[in-house]
Design a protein around this motif. Structure first.
Motif, PDB file in Angstrom:
ATOM      1  N   GLN A 115      -0.267  -3.198  -9.332  1.00  0.00           N
ATOM      2  CA  GLN A 115      -0.593  -4.296 -10.234  1.00  0.00           C
ATOM      3  C   GLN A 115      -1.584  -5.219  -9.539  1.00  0.00           C
ATOM      4  O   GLN A 115      -1.540  -5.398  -8.317  1.00  0.00           O
ATOM      5  N   ARG A 116      -2.456  -5.814 -10.348  1.00  0.00           N
ATOM      6  CA  ARG A 116      -3.347  -6.823  -9.797  1.00  0.00           C
ATOM      7  C   ARG A 116      -2.543  -8.052  -9.394  1.00  0.00           C
ATOM      8  O   ARG A 116      -1.454  -8.295  -9.912  1.00  0.00           O
ATOM      9  N   ASP A 161       6.659   4.310   8.386  1.00  0.00           N
ATOM     10  CA  ASP A 161       6.644   5.116   7.161  1.00  0.00           C
ATOM     11  C   ASP A 161       5.243   5.200   6.568  1.00  0.00           C
ATOM     12  O   ASP A 161       4.843   6.227   6.013  1.00  0.00           O
ATOM     13  N   LEU A 162       4.455   4.124   6.700  1.00  0.00           N
ATOM     14  CA  LEU A 162       3.064   4.185   6.248  1.00  0.00           C
ATOM     15  C   LEU A 162       2.250   5.103   7.155  1.00  0.00           C
ATOM     16  O   LEU A 162       1.392   5.858   6.682  1.00  0.00           O
ATOM     17  N   LEU A 176       0.838  -1.198   0.000  1.00  0.00           N
ATOM     18  CA  LEU A 176       0.000   0.000   0.000  1.00  0.00           C
ATOM     19  C   LEU A 176       0.873   1.248   0.000  1.00  0.00           C
ATOM     20  O   LEU A 176       0.570   2.232  -0.699  1.00  0.00           O
ATOM     21  N   LEU A 177       1.968   1.219   0.768  1.00  0.00           N
ATOM     22  CA  LEU A 177       2.877   2.368   0.816  1.00  0.00           C
ATOM     23  C   LEU A 177       3.425   2.676  -0.564  1.00  0.00           C
ATOM     24  O   LEU A 177       3.516   3.844  -0.967  1.00  0.00           O
ATOM     25  N   ARG A 178       3.768   1.644  -1.314  1.00  0.00           N
ATOM     26  CA  ARG A 178       4.311   1.855  -2.658  1.00  0.00           C
ATOM     27  C   ARG A 178       3.271   2.528  -3.564  1.00  0.00           C
ATOM     28  O   ARG A 178       3.598   3.407  -4.362  1.00  0.00           O
ATOM     29  N   VAL A 179       2.010   2.098  -3.422  1.00  0.00           N
ATOM     30  CA  VAL A 179       0.960   2.721  -4.230  1.00  0.00           C
ATOM     31  C   VAL A 179       0.861   4.203  -3.906  1.00  0.00           C
ATOM     32  O   VAL A 179       0.739   5.049  -4.800  1.00  0.00           O
ATOM     33  N   LEU A 180       0.915   4.538  -2.614  1.00  0.00           N
ATOM     34  CA  LEU A 180       0.786   5.935  -2.213  1.00  0.00           C
ATOM     35  C   LEU A 180       1.984   6.762  -2.661  1.00  0.00           C
ATOM     36  O   LEU A 180       1.851   7.962  -2.936  1.00  0.00           O
ATOM     37  N   GLN A 181       3.159   6.124  -2.770  1.00  0.00           N
ATOM     38  CA  GLN A 181       4.361   6.846  -3.195  1.00  0.00           C
ATOM     39  C   GLN A 181       4.442   6.996  -4.713  1.00  0.00           C
ATOM     40  O   GLN A 181       4.764   8.068  -5.225  1.00  0.00           O
TER      41      GLN A 181
END
Length: 465
Positions: free
Chosen positions: A267-268, A301-302, A257-262
């Motif tokens: 990816q599915r 970090d999240l 989720l953190l990567r998505v926000l950054q």
């Protein structure tokens, strides 16, 4: 000093009108009088009369007819009937038609003043409840649940300040405080309100399925994946995502989720194609995230990524001033749903609500009001019942006139009421009208619990001089 309401006293007995008028004027009420039903109806044409006190037997029209016409003319007025010996059945009929109560001749000054005060208090509560309903109608559907006390006004102001932005918001509060309601308000007041509002509870979905629910999956990605399915983040493109109980998300999924926000892409499950979705993230939790970070169950970090703005909702026990507004909202909702005419809370019921600690917060209040509406026959909730603590065997004490009885928690409202009423009747030597006065309830409420004709006749006989 507040000006007391106007009272119209109707009786063809001049001596009674003078004597009762003096008693009421000594209490600060403004009293007008009439010797007949027609005179009374003329007086009621003019605004200002809050309470009508009328004899059941008048020289021109009977008190029942006057009652009906008075309530048609002035629906908000309260009516108290004066009865002579042998007219208890008529008095009960008058209460069925809308009278608040009845008092018997010869008039007792103390009983008269007490009955008048209670009738006017009921009218005041009805008026206050109507004002609360108007407040609710003036507010948006989401804000109506939030409250109107100082603490929640600060929350509302913070909601208005950040709603129009795209910053991530962390909503914290005990279970049942209304975190989802705050999230609804943030979405409804934002520019994204016409787009999807997608909610996902991280506590309600098994860990193995949560990733698929969040990011979606491709066909064949795992056993049972018979078709491609978009995830919540993809479905929320242009709108808002609420991740409820985010503290229940596992650290590996937190990292994704953190990567998505950054990066703004994901990816599915089982897929290789990057998917872009423009969504605003709202997170809610009742957990202490600072402690979760110390225990290494939540990524720091999240936490900083989702903590751009924090909205903390105080528990209901710390904002008791919100209870009347919230109770009025639930009262109106459940009365309509159950097709009842329950319009207000009696002072005793309101005191119960204000004194309770509310471990379940607004959600518990909602269930308490729903239960009260379901168990109420008239237009006013006389008392409320709280669910017992899990496994609890504690008893509550109900008292009247100095004596008390113990009622185990978990006892149904009907049974608890029956025990208290029966104990009070026994204490009053079997006189139900006296018991009603001791309990501080109208005689019609007593008759609701003991409504067999034979018992009514027995009560009338016992009450007769």
């Amino acid at each position: 000093m507040a000006r007391k309401p106007n009272i119209l006293l109707v009786d063809d007995d001049e001596h009674l009108r003078i004597a009762a008028g003096k008693v009421l004027k000594s209490e600060g009420y403004r009293v007008a009088s009439a010797a007949s039903g027609r005179e009374a109806l003329e007086s009621l044409q003019e605004p200002g009369v809050a309470l009508l006190i009328s004899d059941l037997r008048l020289p021109d029209i009977d008190g029942i007819a006057l009652l009906k016409q008075a309530l048609e003319l002035r629906p908000e007025i309260e009516v108290v009937m004066i009865t002579g010996h042998g007219s208890i059945e008529q008095a009960v009929e008058a209460m069925r038609l809308g009278a608040y109560d009845f008092i018997q001749k010869p008039l007792d000054a103390t009983a008269l003043v007490k009955t008048v005060a209670k009738a006017l208090e009921k009218q005041r509560l009805a008026s206050e409840n109507e004002q609360l309903r108007q407040q609710l109608q003036q507010r948006s559907g989401a804000e109506a649940h939030i409250g109107n006390g100082p603490a929640m006004r600060a929350v509302q102001e913070l909601i208005r300040q950040v709603a129009a932005t795209d910053v991530h918001v962390l909503i914290q509060g005990e279970s049942g405080t209304g975190k989802e309601i705050v999230a609804n308000a943030l979405h409804e007041l934002s520019d994204r309100r016409g787009k999807p509002f997608v909610k996902l509870s991280c506590a309600a979905i098994p860990e193995t399925l949560l990733e698929s629910e969040l990011f979606g999956h491709e066909r064949g990605a795992f056993t049972g994946a018979n078709a491609t399915k978009p995830g919540k983040l993809e479905l929320a493109d242009g709108g808002t995502v609420l991740l409820d109980e985010i503290a229940e998300m596992t650290p590996p999924l937190q990292a994704k989720l953190l990567r998505v926000l950054q990066d703004g892409v994901f990816q599915r499950v089982g897929g290789t194609r990057d998917i872009h979705s423009n969504f605003r993230l709202l997170c809610a939790t009742h957990s202490d995230l600072a402690r979760a970070i110390e225990e290494k169950s939540f990524r720091h970090d999240l936490y900083y990524r989702i903590h751009t703005v924090q909205i903390a909702i105080p528990p209901l026990r710390e904002r008791r001033e919100d209870i009347p507004l919230l109770a009025a909202h639930f009262l109106e909702r459940f009365s309509a749903r159950m097709r009842k005419e329950v319009r207000s809370l009696a002072p005793s019921a309101r005191e119960q609500l204000l004194a309770h600690d509310w471990p379940g917060n607004v959600r518990e209040l909602q269930h308490v009001v729903e239960r009260a509406v379901a168990l109420t026959d008239g237009d006013m909730v006389e008392c409320v019942a709280f669910a017992p603590a899990p496994g609890g065997k504690t008893a509550v004490t109900a008292s009247a006139n100095g004596s008390s009885i113990s009622i185990p928690l978990g006892t149904s409202l009907d049974e608890a009421t029956k025990q208290l009423v029966e104990a009070t009747i026994a204490q009053c030597g079997g006189n139900k009208l006296k018991a009603a006065q001791v309990l501080g309830i109208p005689p019609r409420t007593m008759y609701r619990h003991f409504s067999h004709p034979a018992e009514l006749g027995h009560a009338a006989t016992m009450a007769a001089p």
